[in-house]
Design a protein around this motif. Structure first.
Motif, PDB file in Angstrom:
ATOM      1  N   THR A   1      54.190  -5.733 -84.586  1.00  8.61           N
ATOM      2  CA  THR A   1      55.343  -5.393 -85.436  1.00  8.61           C
ATOM      3  C   THR A   1      54.887  -4.807 -86.772  1.00  8.61           C
ATOM      4  O   THR A   1      55.545  -3.915 -87.314  1.00  8.61           O
ATOM      5  CB  THR A   1      56.269  -6.604 -85.651  1.00  8.61           C
ATOM      6  N   ASP A   2      53.748  -5.279 -87.291  1.00  8.58           N
ATOM      7  CA  ASP A   2      53.195  -4.674 -88.506  1.00  8.58           C
ATOM      8  C   ASP A   2      52.798  -3.225 -88.252  1.00  8.58           C
ATOM      9  O   ASP A   2      53.028  -2.349 -89.090  1.00  8.58           O
ATOM     10  CB  ASP A   2      51.978  -5.460 -89.003  1.00  8.58           C
ATOM     11  N   HIS A   3      52.222  -2.958 -87.080  1.00  9.65           N
ATOM     12  CA  HIS A   3      51.855  -1.586 -86.704  1.00  9.65           C
ATOM     13  C   HIS A   3      53.108  -0.696 -86.681  1.00  9.65           C
ATOM     14  O   HIS A   3      53.090   0.416 -87.225  1.00  9.65           O
ATOM     15  CB  HIS A   3      51.166  -1.565 -85.343  1.00  9.65           C
ATOM     16  N   ILE A   4      54.159  -1.162 -86.065  1.00 12.23           N
ATOM     17  CA  ILE A   4      55.405  -0.382 -85.998  1.00 12.23           C
ATOM     18  C   ILE A   4      55.903  -0.063 -87.405  1.00 12.23           C
ATOM     19  O   ILE A   4      56.307   1.069 -87.688  1.00 12.23           O
ATOM     20  CB  ILE A   4      56.480  -1.130 -85.183  1.00 12.23           C
ATOM     21  N   SER A   5      55.828  -1.035 -88.278  1.00 10.50           N
ATOM     22  CA  SER A   5      56.291  -0.836 -89.652  1.00 10.50           C
ATOM     23  C   SER A   5      55.399   0.128 -90.433  1.00 10.50           C
ATOM     24  O   SER A   5      55.885   1.099 -91.017  1.00 10.50           O
ATOM     25  CB  SER A   5      56.347  -2.193 -90.367  1.00 10.50           C
ATOM     26  N   HIS A   6      54.101  -0.124 -90.419  1.00  7.15           N
ATOM     27  CA  HIS A   6      53.178   0.676 -91.233  1.00  7.15           C
ATOM     28  C   HIS A   6      52.906   2.065 -90.674  1.00  7.15           C
ATOM     29  O   HIS A   6      52.847   3.045 -91.417  1.00  7.15           O
ATOM     30  CB  HIS A   6      51.857  -0.078 -91.430  1.00  7.15           C
ATOM     31  N   GLU A   7      52.742   2.174 -89.374  1.00  8.71           N
ATOM     32  CA  GLU A   7      52.379   3.445 -88.770  1.00  8.71           C
ATOM     33  C   GLU A   7      53.567   4.330 -88.414  1.00  8.71           C
ATOM     34  O   GLU A   7      53.437   5.542 -88.346  1.00  8.71           O
ATOM     35  CB  GLU A   7      51.521   3.221 -87.517  1.00  8.71           C
ATOM     36  N   HIS A   8      54.716   3.717 -88.181  1.00 12.72           N
ATOM     37  CA  HIS A   8      55.871   4.491 -87.727  1.00 12.72           C
ATOM     38  C   HIS A   8      57.057   4.417 -88.686  1.00 12.72           C
ATOM     39  O   HIS A   8      58.076   5.080 -88.459  1.00 12.72           O
ATOM     40  CB  HIS A   8      56.291   4.043 -86.319  1.00 12.72           C
ATOM     41  N   GLY A   9      56.923   3.615 -89.724  1.00  9.30           N
ATOM     42  CA  GLY A   9      57.977   3.526 -90.734  1.00  9.30           C
ATOM     43  C   GLY A   9      59.260   2.871 -90.253  1.00  9.30           C
ATOM     44  O   GLY A   9      60.325   3.101 -90.816  1.00  9.30           O
ATOM     45  N   ILE A  10      59.156   2.050 -89.231  1.00  6.18           N
ATOM     46  CA  ILE A  10      60.338   1.383 -88.667  1.00  6.18           C
ATOM     47  C   ILE A  10      60.320  -0.086 -89.081  1.00  6.18           C
ATOM     48  O   ILE A  10      59.354  -0.800 -88.837  1.00  6.18           O
ATOM     49  CB  ILE A  10      60.351   1.464 -87.124  1.00  6.18           C
ATOM     50  N   ILE A  11      61.390  -0.524 -89.701  1.00  8.83           N
ATOM     51  CA  ILE A  11      61.531  -1.935 -90.045  1.00  8.83           C
ATOM     52  C   ILE A  11      62.437  -2.558 -88.987  1.00  8.83           C
ATOM     53  O   ILE A  11      63.603  -2.185 -88.851  1.00  8.83           O
ATOM     54  CB  ILE A  11      62.115  -2.114 -91.455  1.00  8.83           C
ATOM     55  N   LEU A  12      61.861  -3.451 -88.208  1.00  8.97           N
ATOM     56  CA  LEU A  12      62.596  -4.076 -87.116  1.00  8.97           C
ATOM     57  C   LEU A  12      63.587  -5.121 -87.624  1.00  8.97           C
ATOM     58  O   LEU A  12      63.303  -5.837 -88.574  1.00  8.97           O
ATOM     59  CB  LEU A  12      61.623  -4.745 -86.134  1.00  8.97           C
ATOM     60  N   ASP A  13      64.714  -5.190 -86.962  1.00 12.66           N
ATOM     61  CA  ASP A  13      65.692  -6.251 -87.198  1.00 12.66           C
ATOM     62  C   ASP A  13      65.472  -7.272 -86.086  1.00 12.66           C
ATOM     63  O   ASP A  13      65.934  -7.087 -84.972  1.00 12.66           O
ATOM     64  CB  ASP A  13      67.109  -5.676 -87.150  1.00 12.66           C
ATOM     65  N   PHE A  14      64.735  -8.326 -86.379  1.00 15.31           N
ATOM     66  CA  PHE A  14      64.355  -9.299 -85.363  1.00 15.31           C
ATOM     67  C   PHE A  14      65.550 -10.070 -84.798  1.00 15.31           C
ATOM     68  O   PHE A  14      65.455 -10.633 -83.715  1.00 15.31           O
ATOM     69  CB  PHE A  14      63.307 -10.269 -85.904  1.00 15.31           C
ATOM     70  N   SER A  15      66.654 -10.080 -85.519  1.00 18.53           N
ATOM     71  CA  SER A  15      67.830 -10.757 -84.994  1.00 18.53           C
ATOM     72  C   SER A  15      68.468  -9.966 -83.858  1.00 18.53           C
ATOM     73  O   SER A  15      69.292 -10.486 -83.120  1.00 18.53           O
ATOM     74  CB  SER A  15      68.859 -10.996 -86.101  1.00 18.53           C
ATOM     75  N   LYS A  16      68.063  -8.696 -83.712  1.00 15.40           N
ATOM     76  CA  LYS A  16      68.644  -7.854 -82.668  1.00 15.40           C
ATOM     77  C   LYS A  16      67.596  -7.247 -81.741  1.00 15.40           C
ATOM     78  O   LYS A  16      67.928  -6.486 -80.849  1.00 15.40           O
ATOM     79  CB  LYS A  16      69.451  -6.728 -83.309  1.00 15.40           C
ATOM     80  N   THR A  17      66.333  -7.560 -81.966  1.00 10.65           N
ATOM     81  CA  THR A  17      65.259  -6.969 -81.182  1.00 10.65           C
ATOM     82  C   THR A  17      64.826  -7.932 -80.086  1.00 10.65           C
ATOM     83  O   THR A  17      64.373  -9.037 -80.372  1.00 10.65           O
ATOM     84  CB  THR A  17      64.057  -6.624 -82.087  1.00 10.65           C
ATOM     85  N   VAL A  18      64.994  -7.510 -78.848  1.00 11.25           N
ATOM     86  CA  VAL A  18      64.655  -8.343 -77.701  1.00 11.25           C
ATOM     87  C   VAL A  18      63.864  -7.514 -76.702  1.00 11.25           C
ATOM     88  O   VAL A  18      64.193  -6.355 -76.447  1.00 11.25           O
ATOM     89  CB  VAL A  18      65.928  -8.878 -76.997  1.00 11.25           C
ATOM     90  N   ILE A  19      62.829  -8.116 -76.152  1.00 13.31           N
ATOM     91  CA  ILE A  19      62.065  -7.516 -75.066  1.00 13.31           C
ATOM     92  C   ILE A  19      62.497  -8.245 -73.798  1.00 13.31           C
ATOM     93  O   ILE A  19      62.667  -9.465 -73.807  1.00 13.31           O
ATOM     94  CB  ILE A  19      60.555  -7.682 -75.309  1.00 13.31           C
TER      95      ILE A  19
END
Length: 139
Positions: free
Chosen positions: A108-126
């Protein structure tokens, strides 16, 4: 001064049911069925209203079902860390698995730092199969 929280029998029963299923995502229809089983007079509009209050109060988070057509609700009160990590939902039994390990944090840190996406963990499900359901499918 904060107004007192208005509590109803329906609201208390919904919260009680969600607490008992805290490791599972449940649908509004699951809640309706349970209210009927408990002989609690309610309707779907009231249930949605109560769920909205619980989401606002951060006692419940809502995920999309794997088909994306309905919401599934999970009790999280007292577990604010649920808002800071990923979840996997079993497509077999709807069990929720908390991904609060170092590898998921790294991802999730990679997604944030490398792709500029801040995940909403309350809505993010795999989505995937838990070990128990995967074994059942293999048989």
């Amino acid at each position: 001064m904060r107004p007192l929280e208005y509590k109803t029998k329906v609201g208390e029963e919904i919260l009680s049911f969600l607490e008992s299923k805290k490791d599972t995502a449940v649908s509004v229809m699951d809640i309706c069925d349970e209210m009927e089983r408990r002989n609690v007079k309610s309707n779907i509009t009231t249930i949605y209203r109560q769920l909205d209050k619980l989401v606002t109060a951060k006692k419940v988070i809502v995920h999309s079902a794997k088909d994306g057509k309905k919401g599934l609700y999970q009790y999280i009160a007292g577990e604010e860390e649920c808002l800071s990590h990923l979840h996997i939902q079993c497509t077999g039994c709807a069990k929720i698995i908390h991904l609060d390990c170092g590898e998921s944090k790294e991802f999730t840190d990679h997604i944030s730092h490398e792709h500029g996406i801040i995940l909403d963990f309350s809505k993010t499900v795999i989505y995937g199969l838990c070990e128990k359901c995967a074994k059942k499918q293999a048989v």
